[in-house]
Design a protein around this motif. Structure first.
Motif, PDB file in Angstrom:
ATOM      1  N   VAL A  92     -10.943   2.021  22.802  1.00  0.00           N
ATOM      2  CA  VAL A  92     -11.610   2.371  21.544  1.00  0.00           C
ATOM      3  C   VAL A  92     -10.910   3.602  20.966  1.00  0.00           C
ATOM      4  O   VAL A  92     -10.459   4.473  21.709  1.00  0.00           O
TER       5      VAL A  92
ATOM      6  N   GLN B  96     -20.504  -0.183  22.276  1.00  0.00           N
ATOM      7  CA  GLN B  96     -19.542  -1.242  21.974  1.00  0.00           C
ATOM      8  C   GLN B  96     -19.848  -1.913  20.631  1.00  0.00           C
ATOM      9  O   GLN B  96     -18.937  -2.220  19.864  1.00  0.00           O
ATOM     10  N   LYS B  97     -21.119  -2.131  20.336  1.00  0.00           N
ATOM     11  CA  LYS B  97     -21.498  -2.754  19.065  1.00  0.00           C
ATOM     12  C   LYS B  97     -21.032  -1.925  17.871  1.00  0.00           C
ATOM     13  O   LYS B  97     -20.628  -2.460  16.845  1.00  0.00           O
TER      14      LYS B  97
ATOM     15  N   GLY C  34     -16.662  -0.922  19.031  1.00  0.00           N
ATOM     16  CA  GLY C  34     -15.742  -1.900  19.608  1.00  0.00           C
ATOM     17  C   GLY C  34     -15.341  -1.479  21.003  1.00  0.00           C
ATOM     18  O   GLY C  34     -16.064  -0.771  21.684  1.00  0.00           O
TER      19      GLY C  34
END
Length: 112
Positions: A24, A88-89, A92
């Motif tokens: 990320v 993560q949502k 990413g």
């Protein structure tokens, strides 16, 4: 997934950690999210290592009991499990037990 490492020093310590998110890009929004998580938790800290977001706690080794290590592992695991998919949502990247199950990061401290 939880990792435990003995830390040399005076006094010696034990670091318990779990990766939350890797692959990320760093951003001010990511760092703000990390700070917001730290304001919500009492035991441990979430940090950006320059490579991944992880949750960790350090304990003083000479006085540790099995219950102390067990509590640290449980708590760090709960924090990781609660926040990894949420991060993560928004940002990413990869999480440890996501659908694609990517290779975990190699941290600069040699924990993984």
């Amino acid at each position: 997934m939880i990792f435990v490492k003995l830390i040399d020093g005076r006094p010696p310590g034990v670091r318990v950690l779990s990766p939350l998110l890797w692959n990320v890009r760093p951003s001010s929004d990511l760092l703000e999210a990390v700070n917001n998580i730290n304001m919500q938790i009492r035991f441990g800290r979430v940090l950006w290592t320059g490579r991944e977001v992880m949750v960790t706690v350090e304990l003083i080794a000479p006085s540790l009991t099995a219950e102390d290590v067990s509590f640290a592992c449980f708590t760090i695991g709960q924090i990781a499990d609660h926040f990894d998919e949420e991060l993560q949502k928004v940002f990413g990247g990869s999480i440890m037990f996501g659908e694609d199950k990517p290779e975990p990061p190699m941290t600069s401290g040699g924990y993984l």
